[in-house]
Design an enzyme around this catalytic site. Sequence first.
Site, PDB file in Angstrom:
ATOM      1  N   PRO A   2       0.819  -1.206   0.000  1.00 42.70           N
ATOM      2  CA  PRO A   2       0.000   0.000   0.000  1.00 42.70           C
ATOM      3  C   PRO A   2       0.856   1.260   0.000  1.00 42.70           C
ATOM      4  O   PRO A   2       1.894   1.321   0.659  1.00 42.70           O
ATOM      5  CB  PRO A   2      -0.795  -0.122   1.298  1.00 42.70           C
ATOM      6  N   GLU A   3       0.421   2.248  -0.751  1.00 39.36           N
ATOM      7  CA  GLU A   3       1.122   3.518  -0.794  1.00 39.36           C
ATOM      8  C   GLU A   3       0.407   4.526   0.101  1.00 39.36           C
ATOM      9  O   GLU A   3      -0.587   4.203   0.767  1.00 39.36           O
ATOM     10  CB  GLU A   3       1.229   4.007  -2.236  1.00 39.36           C
TER      11      GLU A   3
END
Length: 297
Positions: A2-3
Site C-alpha cells: 500500500p502507498e
Amino acid sequence: MPELPEVETVKRGLAPTMEGALLTKVDQNRPDLRFPFPDDFVERLTGRSVTALSRRSKYLLADIDSGDVLIMHLGMSGSFRIENAIDKSTPGEFAHERNKDPKHDHVVFHLSLPNDGSARIIYNDPRRFGFMDLVPRTDLSAHPYFRELGLEPLGNALSGEVLARLFAGRKSPLKAALLNQKLIAGLGNIYVCESLWRSGLSPKRLASTLVTKSGKPTKKADLLAQNVRLTLEDAILAGGSSLRDHTQADGTLGYFQHSFAVYDREGAPCRTPNCTGTVRRVVQSNRSTFYCPICQR
C-alpha cells in the site's frame, strides 16, 4: 505494498471508531509478524485509551494516553476490519475479496466506545509482512523508522522551491529521486508514475534538470509539486487504489485504479489529449515504470 493514499484511507476509516476508545482487551495471537511484538505489547495497551490516530509516511500511528505510540505498518497484505454489535459484516462490492480467514487474524483490539458502545478492530495479514511496535512519543522522531524520513507530500510543504532544494545537483533519474524516502516520505511506484505523466516529465530525466543554474525551480518543478499533491488527493478521495489485498477499513474498495493514465497500462494509448503515444514499460531499480515516451520529456 500500500502507498500513502491507501494508508491515509485506512487511517480515515479507523479514526471514527478508534479515537477516544478504551482498549479493554488486546488479543495477540502470535509472537511476531514481520518482526516480533514487544514483550509487553498486550500489557502496555490493555486499559489504555487511544487519544489520536495519525499517519507518517506509510505508517499508522495511534497515540495512547500512557504517552506511547502504537506504530502499525500494513506490509503487503495487512488490512483492518471493524466489527461492532450492530454490524459484523464488511459492506461494499468487492473487486478483490479481502481475506477473512480467522487464522490470519493476528491482533484483535476490543474497544469500549465513548458512546457506551463496543467494537472490535481486527488486523488480518496472510503474508505477515506488516508489523506493530510501541514507542514512547518523546522518542518517535529519533526512532529508526522515522529519523531519516523526508517531508510529507500532502499539504503546502511540497512546492517547486522545495523540489529545487532537494534535487539540486542530483544525477539520479527523476523517478528515483521521487521514490527516495529520505527526500519525500510516502511516495510509491504507482503515484510517482501518475504524477510524472500529469506533469509531462520523463521518469528517466535527471532530477537536477528541474533546477535552474541559480538554484531556482523551473516551471516544470512547480507543476510536478502541484501534480504530486493532486494525484495523491484524487486517490484518497477515491478511497485508495485497491490493488490486490487493499481495502478501506470498512471493507469497501477504492476505485482510483480505474483512473490510472499510465500505471499498468503497457501498450495502451496515452490519455494525454492529442498525443499519439503508447504507454511503455521499462524497469528502473528493479521496479516497473510506465510512461509515454512521446509526451513525457
